[in-house]
Scaffold this active site. Sequence first.
Site: not given
Ligand code: PCA
Length: 199
Positions: A80, A142, A164
């Site tokens: 990100e 997240c 992610h």
């Molecule tokens: N993904 C979610 C919250 C926990 C996770 O593993 C997110 O992208 O916010």
Amino acid sequence: MNTILVSGFEAFLTHQKNPTEALVQKLDGTEMDGTLIKGIVLPVSFARAAELLIEHATAIRPNAIVMLGLGAGRKQVTPERIAINVMDGPPDNEGAVMTGQPIKQDGPAAYFSTLPIRKIVNELNRHGCPATISNTAGTYVCNDLMYRVLDHLQTAAVPAGFIHVPYTDDMVGVEEVSLPGDTVEKGIGQALRVVASTL
Ligand code: PCA
């Protein structure tokens, strides 16, 4: 020895598992190119996730923090670029529902990742792991975790950021298939090596 603190999340919403949970448990205590990896699994909770990670980081004083989460529906590993000052989305695992509130009253609109995200993406692609920079971490837990951790670290020389990962193939039949689990595992290992090499 340098230490990288790596966080993952437990399962949430309709997802029966979160691939980052097992990944972080596996990484905990391992050594990578002379860097110690410490792992922590966090609850999918606006109230507690960042607090727990910051508490843990204060105790072990890592040289870098790499946060991981499931990017449901994504097809690649996505470091990100940015975390924004807003909470919104479906209920978290404690039933808290956020509807657009700021994470921090009067806080900056956003924080940029301080991880070498371009280098990470290039390295993963070079090793055959599909990866691309993401320009939104969403508005759920997240993003909240990334924002709060970067806000906490502002004056510290500790690179930190969020990556992610997609569904993994052991979730076949449960979730849309995206990447083989070992591709994701190797990809995250490479990302950690890139971070370690900059410390
Ligand atoms: N993904 C979610 C919250 C926990 C996770 O593993 C997110 O992208 O916010």
